[in-house]
Design an enzyme around this catalytic site. Structure first.
Site, PDB file in Angstrom:
ATOM      1  CD1 TRP A 345       1.019  -0.106   2.910  1.00 21.76           C
ATOM      2  CD2 TRP A 345      -0.772   0.965   3.673  1.00 21.76           C
ATOM      3  NE1 TRP A 345       1.298   0.298   4.197  1.00 21.76           N
ATOM      4  CE2 TRP A 345       0.220   0.951   4.681  1.00 21.76           C
ATOM      5  CE3 TRP A 345      -1.979   1.588   3.928  1.00 21.76           C
ATOM      6  CZ2 TRP A 345       0.015   1.547   5.932  1.00 21.76           C
ATOM      7  CZ3 TRP A 345      -2.184   2.169   5.178  1.00 21.76           C
ATOM      8  CH2 TRP A 345      -1.196   2.146   6.166  1.00 21.76           C
ATOM      9  CG  ASP A 346       4.928   0.842   0.987  1.00 22.71           C
ATOM     10  OD1 ASP A 346       4.348  -0.261   1.054  1.00 22.71           O
ATOM     11  OD2 ASP A 346       5.789   1.199   1.800  1.00 22.71           O
ATOM     12  CD  GLU A 484       2.368  -4.424   8.391  1.00 24.72           C
ATOM     13  OE1 GLU A 484       3.520  -4.444   8.877  1.00 24.72           O
ATOM     14  OE2 GLU A 484       2.150  -4.341   7.184  1.00 24.72           O
ATOM     15  CE  LYS A 604       6.272  -3.248  11.182  1.00 24.57           C
ATOM     16  NZ  LYS A 604       6.130  -4.217  10.073  1.00 24.57           N
ATOM     17  CD  GLN A 605       3.076   0.262  10.015  1.00 27.27           C
ATOM     18  OE1 GLN A 605       3.616   1.101   9.309  1.00 27.27           O
ATOM     19  NE2 GLN A 605       2.942  -0.998   9.645  1.00 27.27           N
TER      20      GLN A 605
END
Length: 790
Positions: A345-346, A484, A604-605
């Site tokens: 998805w970057d 994630e 994680k983010q």
């Protein structure tokens, strides 16, 4: 680091992989890592050349299972050029004394320069200077110039240049158990005009690859073939203090190229017709000059220098040449083999920048997704859904490429991978369709391919939502969010989480936006689309209802990452930092302890906070209002604070998103995260990952941070909307954008003011909106200077 150069001095084997990634040269068609030309793949160096979209699929035996993986292919190495005194060993920084060594990346010109002085004993030394390019004007050419200067001696020097087909994919230690032998049928030969060539093909995808090389030397050149290498040698007569030059020019083609009949013929023909090295430099430099003129941000000091490096690497991966290719956005660029070269998805972090500089590239990247729409529909059908279910990881043909197992290097264990449940990638694609069309004014794309993608993604979300009579709302179950870390509930026997807030809110946005697009389609086009897809008013009414009633969980006055998140255990963050220091990959630490991150309120983010990255405060509040929910400023700030203290930042995207969000929610803390995003690759903050390939999303995202994040720039309704939040550390800068046919609309943010200049070549004025319901029209050839409200 200077304004336009990136330089490494001294030779340190421990830093070579990082330097090789950051000194990669490319042109959007192919790229080559910045390895020294005389070095081969070993524990220190890793040569790699990758062409956009060239993949191959292999089956490996891992942990007692047969697993299938598709990888971007490490192509034949065109770079090798080694040298030695007759009868001596080949000179490299690992085999000979290094008296001086420096590698310089010239950003303005797309050139890599290296200078090394090798000690030869008895006071003699050999100075080697090399200049390298991957041609930005002709995407199939590359060149290497090598200058040899004898110091304190005279005599012969043997030089050997090669094309090497004996390469494998071996650039990521975690993948060591996977089959990396992607090339087969390696054949070498010579042309009648003293060029050598090499051809091969990939083992299963059957992509044919060919390269040809021409060596120019002041001495005669001889050829030999040592399969899988084609070798050219020359013997130079060096004189003390004099410099002799050897030039190597290479052409690369694959069977995926348009307008060729055979890659080998195309490569040999191109290298024969290629101009001498010096003449090739002129169009290459011109092409880079034009790219910088169109896209360079005018940002002062160290931040500006880092942003130039980031833009340099974005353009080497995604250049105007990309517009001719069927490729997506590789998350790690064309700089290495991490993530196997897959498309995630970057693009969500990349396209918004490209939209305003290279819209033709954005359109091509969206075409990559459109061409795989049918595959996404097949995936949805196989899962018992309607619409299009795009894969979390995509490669050549759009099937799900997410690995079945992943290795925890800390424990050595192979673990099931459930990240394919990140269905929110469909919302990212829909978001990019909308943002591109708004920025470029491309109604043709929106009304055709864009509308089809939006329709099928909306159909998937509406079909994935189930009504809960108790809540009186729709729910989306069994997914994984951007975090994630959390793939399942503690002790659950199946993967997936319910009502991930980011997934549900973005699904509601996609449904609402698609309804808007369909309402405004020209009647004939809407009729065609409805007939072809079986769309009717009853389905549209259902979408509208789902878009207003999707469930968004809350706990303790903040948005819950997913239903039940507030019931998870709190982690002792201080104890883990004290015990381990770097806990970015907290999931690996806990698994190695026999525990699971699924038990804890730990991310994680950015997950929930991604909503503040995608949407302006006003638009996000509007989405929540449509859902019948109130998201006031206090609730959002509490939500930001809650997750800020529970995130390990195990992704380079995390600092970027937090810096973006905090610029509006808690400005005093924003710069720390902005700095982390800027430093993510140059300082390799993820602990060795940059050597496996740069993080393209983070690099493009930092550019977009100064373009849209801090200016509040939005393109909607045929106007530019700005709501600047200048940070004390970055309050004065400028940039130019391409907007609705205007090339070079310049914006400059100064303390307390905003300046906008519309080029005189424009066809119509630009409408600009500022906070406080202020709007101005700027005519072509005019400059507007606007005071900013505190």
């Amino acid at each position: 680091m200077t304004g336009w150069t990136w330089q490494y001095e001294g030779y340190d084997p421990a830093d070579e992989r990082l330097r090789e990634s950051l000194c990669t040269l490319g042109n959007g068609y192919f790229a080559t890592r910045g390895v020294l030309a005389e070095c081969t793949a070993d524990t220190v160096h890793y040569p790699g050349t990758y062409a956009a979209g060239v993949y191959n699929r292999l089956v490996s035996s891992v942990a007692g299972r047969q697993v299938e993986n598709e990888d971007v292919v490490n192509l034949p190495n065109w770079l090798p050029l080694r040298f030695r005194r007759p009868g001596g060993t080949w000179l490299t920084p690992d085999t000979a004394p290094v008296l001086d060594h420096a590698v310089t990346l010239h950003l303005s010109s797309g050139l890599m320069e290296r200078r090394t002085r090798f000690g030869l004993g008895a006071g003699g030394a050999l100075l080697v200077r090399q200049l390298r390019f991957v041609h930005m004007a002709d995407p199939h050419l590359a060149g290497l110039r090598t200058e040899f200067t004898a110091e304190g001696f005279s005599g012969q020097l043997e030089v050997e240049a090669a094309l090497d087909g004996g390469v494998t994919n071996a650039g990521v230690p975690r993948y060591a158990d996977l089959d990396g032998n992607h090339l087969t049928h390696v054949v070498t030969g010579s042309s009648q005009q003293e060029a050598v060539w090499l051809r091969c093909r990939t083992r299963t995808s059957d992509v044919r690859i060919a390269c040809a090389a021409r060596l120019t030397s002041p001495a005669s050149v001889t050829v030999r073939h040592e399969r899988p290498r084609a070798v050219q040698t020359t013997r130079l007569e060096l004189t003390d203090g004099k410099t002799l030059t050897v030039d190597k020019v290479v052409a690369l083609h694959t069977s995926r190229d348009p307008a060729i009949s055979d890659p080998l013929h195309a490569a040999v023909d191109r290298v024969h017709r290629a101009a001498p090295f010096d003449e090739l430099l002129t169009p290459h430099l011109t092409a880079w000059h034009q790219l910088w003129r169109r896209a360079e941000p005018d940002v002062p000091d160290e931040v500006g220098r880092i942003l130039r490096l980031h833009l340099f690497h974005v353009l080497q991966t995604l250049s105007p040449h990309t517009a001719d290719l069927d490729v997506g956005v590789p998350a790690r660029g064309l700089h290495g083999e991490a993530y196997r070269g897959h498309v995630f998805w970057d693009e969500l972090f990349v396209l918004p920048y490209l939209n305003l500089h290279f819209p033709e590239v954005s359109r091509a990247l969206l075409h990559y997704r459109y061409r795989r729409l049918e595959r996404a529909r097949t995936a949805a059908h196989d899962a018992g859904r309607r619409g299009a279910m795009y894969p979390w990881q995509s490669g050549s043909d759009g099937r799900e490429e997410t690995q079945q197992l992943h290795l925890n290097p800390r424990s050595g264990g192979w673990l099931p991978d459930h990240s394919h449940l990140q269905h929110h990638v469909g919302s990212a694609i829909a978001y990019n369709v909308w943002e591109y069309c708004e920025a470029a004014g491309d109604e043709e794309f929106l009304h055709t391919k864009g509308a089809e993608m939006l329709l099928q993604i909306s159909r998937f979300w509406a079909g994935s939502a189930s009504f809960d009579d108790r809540l009186g709302r729709y729910r989306i179950k069994g997914v994984v969010g951007p975090d994630e870390y959390h793939e399942a509930y503690p002790d659950a026997d199946r993967p997936g989480l319910d009502d991930n807030a980011y997934t549900n809110v973005t699904a509601a946005w996609v449904l609402a936006r698609t309804l808007e697009v369909l309402r405004h389609l020209p009647v004939p086009r809407r009729r065609e689309l409805a007939e072809r897809t079986g769309l009717d008013e009853a389905e549209l009414d259902h979408w509208d209802h789902v878009s207003r009633t999707l469930h968004v969980p809350f706990h303790e006055g903040v948005i819950s990452q997913f239903e039940g998140y507030g019931d998870l255990v709190e982690l002792d963050w201080r104890a883990y930092r004290r015990r381990y220091g770097d806990i970015r990959r907290l999931d690996r630490i806990l698994e190695a302890e026999g525990d699971s991150v699924n038990r804890y309120q730990a991310s994680k983010q950015a997950d929930v906070l991604m909503l503040g990255y995608l949407f302006s405060p006003a638009e996000l509040q509007g989405v929540f209002r449509r859902l019948g929910l109130n998201l006031d400023e206090r609730t959002w700030r509490r939500t930001v604070d809650h997750y800020l203290h529970r995130t390990s930042h195990g992704s380079t995207l995390s600092g970027l998103v937090h810096g973006w969000v905090l610029a509006r929610a808690r400005r005093r803390d924003a710069w720390k995260f902005c700095q982390e995003a800027l430093q993510s690759d140059i300082a390799d903050i993820q602990g060795g990952t940059t050597g496996e390939g740069i993080h393209l999303g983070a690099m493009a995202g930092t550019l977009d941070l100064v373009q849209r994040g801090l200016t509040g720039l939005e393109t909607r309704g045929g106007a530019l909307w700005l709501d600047p939040v200048p940070l004390p550390e970055l309050s004065s800068y400028g940039f130019a954008v391409r907007y609705h046919g205007h090339w070079g609309v310049r914006l400059r943010l100064e303390s307390g003011s905003l300046e906008i200049t519309v080029p005189s070549a424009g066809r119509h004025p630009i409408e600009v909106h500022l906070p406080g319901h202020r709007a101005v029209r700027v005519d072509p050839g005019e400059t507007a200077r606007l005071a900013l409200l505190e």
